[in-house]
Design an enzyme around this catalytic site. Structure first.
Site, PDB file in Angstrom:
ATOM      1  N   GLU A 189      12.977  -1.960   4.766  1.00  0.00           N
ATOM      2  CA  GLU A 189      13.067  -0.743   5.580  1.00  0.00           C
ATOM      3  C   GLU A 189      12.061  -0.785   6.719  1.00  0.00           C
ATOM      4  O   GLU A 189      11.036  -1.457   6.646  1.00  0.00           O
ATOM      5  CB  GLU A 189      12.844   0.495   4.708  1.00  0.00           C
ATOM      6  CG  GLU A 189      13.865   0.616   3.570  1.00  0.00           C
ATOM      7  CD  GLU A 189      13.727   1.898   2.765  1.00  0.00           C
ATOM      8  OE1 GLU A 189      13.292   2.927   3.345  1.00  0.00           O
ATOM      9  OE2 GLU A 189      14.059   1.883   1.564  1.00  0.00           O
ATOM     10  N   TYR A 190      12.383  -0.043   7.787  1.00  0.00           N
ATOM     11  CA  TYR A 190      11.554   0.024   8.996  1.00  0.00           C
ATOM     12  C   TYR A 190      11.337  -1.371   9.589  1.00  0.00           C
ATOM     13  O   TYR A 190      10.226  -1.740   9.977  1.00  0.00           O
ATOM     14  CB  TYR A 190      10.220   0.731   8.700  1.00  0.00           C
ATOM     15  CG  TYR A 190      10.412   2.178   8.329  1.00  0.00           C
ATOM     16  CD1 TYR A 190      10.556   3.149   9.320  1.00  0.00           C
ATOM     17  CD2 TYR A 190      10.500   2.575   6.995  1.00  0.00           C
ATOM     18  CE1 TYR A 190      10.759   4.488   8.994  1.00  0.00           C
ATOM     19  CE2 TYR A 190      10.711   3.892   6.653  1.00  0.00           C
ATOM     20  CZ  TYR A 190      10.847   4.846   7.651  1.00  0.00           C
ATOM     21  OH  TYR A 190      11.067   6.167   7.321  1.00  0.00           O
ATOM     22  N   ASN A 215       0.826  -1.218   0.000  1.00  0.00           N
ATOM     23  CA  ASN A 215       0.000   0.000   0.000  1.00  0.00           C
ATOM     24  C   ASN A 215       0.859   1.267   0.000  1.00  0.00           C
ATOM     25  O   ASN A 215       0.631   2.201   0.772  1.00  0.00           O
ATOM     26  CB  ASN A 215      -0.960   0.003   1.205  1.00  0.00           C
ATOM     27  CG  ASN A 215      -1.954  -1.137   1.160  1.00  0.00           C
ATOM     28  OD1 ASN A 215      -2.391  -1.545   0.083  1.00  0.00           O
ATOM     29  ND2 ASN A 215      -2.311  -1.662   2.329  1.00  0.00           N
ATOM     30  N   GLN A 216       1.892   1.252  -0.851  1.00  0.00           N
ATOM     31  CA  GLN A 216       2.752   2.416  -1.048  1.00  0.00           C
ATOM     32  C   GLN A 216       3.554   2.810   0.188  1.00  0.00           C
ATOM     33  O   GLN A 216       3.930   3.966   0.357  1.00  0.00           O
ATOM     34  CB  GLN A 216       1.924   3.629  -1.519  1.00  0.00           C
ATOM     35  CG  GLN A 216       1.174   3.395  -2.820  1.00  0.00           C
ATOM     36  CD  GLN A 216       2.109   3.054  -3.975  1.00  0.00           C
ATOM     37  OE1 GLN A 216       3.056   3.766  -4.247  1.00  0.00           O
ATOM     38  NE2 GLN A 216       1.842   1.935  -4.641  1.00  0.00           N
ATOM     39  N   TRP A 240      18.818   6.990  -7.508  1.00  0.00           N
ATOM     40  CA  TRP A 240      17.362   6.996  -7.385  1.00  0.00           C
ATOM     41  C   TRP A 240      16.899   8.304  -8.012  1.00  0.00           C
ATOM     42  O   TRP A 240      17.275   9.373  -7.535  1.00  0.00           O
ATOM     43  CB  TRP A 240      16.932   6.937  -5.918  1.00  0.00           C
ATOM     44  CG  TRP A 240      15.439   6.886  -5.803  1.00  0.00           C
ATOM     45  CD1 TRP A 240      14.573   7.946  -5.748  1.00  0.00           C
ATOM     46  CD2 TRP A 240      14.622   5.704  -5.767  1.00  0.00           C
ATOM     47  NE1 TRP A 240      13.294   7.511  -5.677  1.00  0.00           N
ATOM     48  CE2 TRP A 240      13.292   6.138  -5.691  1.00  0.00           C
ATOM     49  CE3 TRP A 240      14.890   4.338  -5.810  1.00  0.00           C
ATOM     50  CZ2 TRP A 240      12.218   5.246  -5.638  1.00  0.00           C
ATOM     51  CZ3 TRP A 240      13.832   3.463  -5.758  1.00  0.00           C
ATOM     52  CH2 TRP A 240      12.513   3.910  -5.665  1.00  0.00           C
ATOM     53  N   MET A 280      21.753   4.384   1.065  1.00  0.00           N
ATOM     54  CA  MET A 280      20.746   5.331   0.571  1.00  0.00           C
ATOM     55  C   MET A 280      21.048   6.742   1.085  1.00  0.00           C
ATOM     56  O   MET A 280      20.321   7.313   1.913  1.00  0.00           O
ATOM     57  CB  MET A 280      19.353   4.852   0.965  1.00  0.00           C
ATOM     58  CG  MET A 280      18.988   3.531   0.297  1.00  0.00           C
ATOM     59  SD  MET A 280      17.323   2.928   0.672  1.00  0.00           S
ATOM     60  CE  MET A 280      17.563   2.323   2.351  1.00  0.00           C
TER      61      MET A 280
END
Length: 471
Positions: free
Chosen positions: A260-261, A218-219, A448, A323
């Protein structure tokens, strides 16, 4: 190649005369939409005459080779061209053998400056014993500049028809192409991705497809989704089986885990998972990599950082993408996207625990436009570097350059009276990032994201190093 910053009163004509490069070469190199509307403070890439040639509309490689008195094969080899008949306007070509005819008033020093080489090297290859013995009409060979090879990755999120043009134009500058993204599922399967066409396009340009796996749903990145995989070995085995099937079926050469997270308590679970992946993918010839958040210490707090174990992953995987961007994030205050002083702080820590030849430094291909005064909850608009220049032209803004952040910026007021602040990338900031990659002796650079026009970046990169090709 030189980088020129436009000053008040300058035109493309005066700049071309200063560097001895015709207007068309400068205009095409920078893809100037309106060559007559330069912006004060705008950075321009200036090709070195006789050493670099920017392909013009209607050019072909045979005619270019004839112009410089060398073979098509010599140009093809020097520029890693996959198909000598398939070139496009705006590409930079390095001319592998250069000759210069001495003109009145020239010295060894001025000639060396023109080609950006050491005067002693010119003297050596031409057996000149005294720099004062040049004569008008003398033909000098200009030595090539040795460029190191580095790995270059670019993520791509748009996989439609525009992606093919991007890959075709930029493939020669890339080692890897990373379609974004496959996501994990709780049962060990992966989401689908319509990537077959872009993989084929990448391979046609000798670019290695790099499969990206995320805990994206969900993005957004989902901590619970990552935990469902990292805490269950049987799910991991199913996942690895499914991953291998996709990589083998579609022709991927490597995988990149961008988890991530992750919950801090899953730090060692993540390390163990990566060891399991490597043990099964390496025997089949696949590379394994990760994308990690920019940390300053091993114990940096926060759910974005704690489970990203630089030291352990530096031992486990083949390479790591740091990143190092998003300081100037869309929901935050106006700032450089990748301020070079902050990037260096991350690298200063990273190189103490990760081998330098495993580190790929992240770099942005975009900028942001904030409304100011900034208010909590406001979201900046993402703009390409080309769009940023167009905004400065439209609103009569002068571009400034922050030397601490090594990033350009400007402010303008729109038709409604709203003030804006724009931070973006240009040739100077691209050169600063290439310098960091070389000075820190890193594996390479990872961008990116493709899709934001930034022609200067690729010319600057090509001037600094060759993209290593694995396919």
């Amino acid at each position: 190649m030189n980088i020129h910053v436009v000053q008040k009163g300058e035109s493309l004509w005066t700049i071309s005369k200063r560097y001895g490069v015709n207007i068309e070469q400068i205009s095409t190199a920078n893809q100037l939409k309106n060559p007559n509307a330069l912006v004060i403070g705008q950075a321009l890439v200036i090709p070195s005459p006789g050493r670099e040639y920017i392909i013009q509309p209607g050019d072909n490689l045979w005619a270019i080779a004839q112009r410089f008195g060398i073979s098509v094969q010599a140009i093809t080899s020097a520029n890693q061209l996959s198909n000598p008949n398939d070139i496009s306007a705006g590409q930079v070509l390095f001319i592998p053998i250069n000759y210069h005819t001495v003109r009145s008033g020239e010295s060894l020093w001025t000639i060396a400056q023109q080609y950006n080489v050491n005067p002693a090297n010119i003297a050596k290859v031409n057996h000149i014993t005294s720099p004062y013995t040049l004569y008008i009409g003398q033909v000098l060979r200009i030595p090539e500049i040795a460029r190191p090879s580095k790995e270059v990755n670019a993520y791509i999120t748009t996989l439609g028809s525009s992606a093919f043009e991007n890959i075709h134009q930029l493939g020669r500058y890339l080692t890897y192409l990373s379609p974004f993204t496959y996501s994990i599922k709780e049962d060990g399967s992966l989401t689908e991705l319509n990537d077959t066409a872009v993989i084929s396009a990448a391979r046609s340009e000798h670019v290695s497809p790099l499969l990206v796996v995320t805990n994206f749903v969900n993005q957004d990145f989902n901590s619970d989704l990552a935990a469902s995989l990292l805490r269950n070995q049987s799910v991991q085995e199913l996942f690895i089986k499914n991953l291998l099937a996709i990589m083998q079926e579609k022709g991927y050469n490597a995988v990149n885990f961008d988890f991530e997270y992750i919950y801090p308590e899953d730090r060692e679970n993540y390390n163990s998972f990566l060891r399991r992946v490597v043990s099964q993918l390496h025997p089949k010839g696949f590379l394994v990599s990760t994308a990690l958040a920019p940390k300053l210490t091993s114990e940096q707090k926060g759910v974005l950082y704690e489970a990203h174990d630089y030291a352990a992953q530096g031992k486990i995987v083949d390479f790591i993408i740091l990143m190092t961007y998003e300081w100037g994030w869309a929901g935050g205050k106006p700032w450089a996207i990748a301020p070079i002083n902050e990037v260096k702080k991350v690298l200063d820590y990273a190189v103490t625990v990760i081998p330098r030849n495993k580190i790929m430094m992240g770099a942005p291909l975009y900028g942001r436009d904030w409304k100011i005064p900034w208010q909590e909850g406001s979201i900046a608009k993402t703009v390409s570097p080309q769009k940023a220049i167009q905004l400065a032209q439209k609103y009569g803004a002068s571009i400034e350059y922050n030397t601490t952040y090594q990033s350009p910026f400007f402010r303008y007021t729109d038709e409604t009276g709203q003030q804006h602040e724009v931070w973006f990338e240009d040739a100077r900031s691209a050169q600063a990032k290439c310098d960091v990659v070389k000075n820190y002796r890193l594996r390479g650079i990872s961008y990116w994201v493709l899709g934001n026009p930034f022609p200067q970046n690729w010319l600057v990169q090509e001037n600094n190093f060759k993209a290593l090709k694995l396919v």
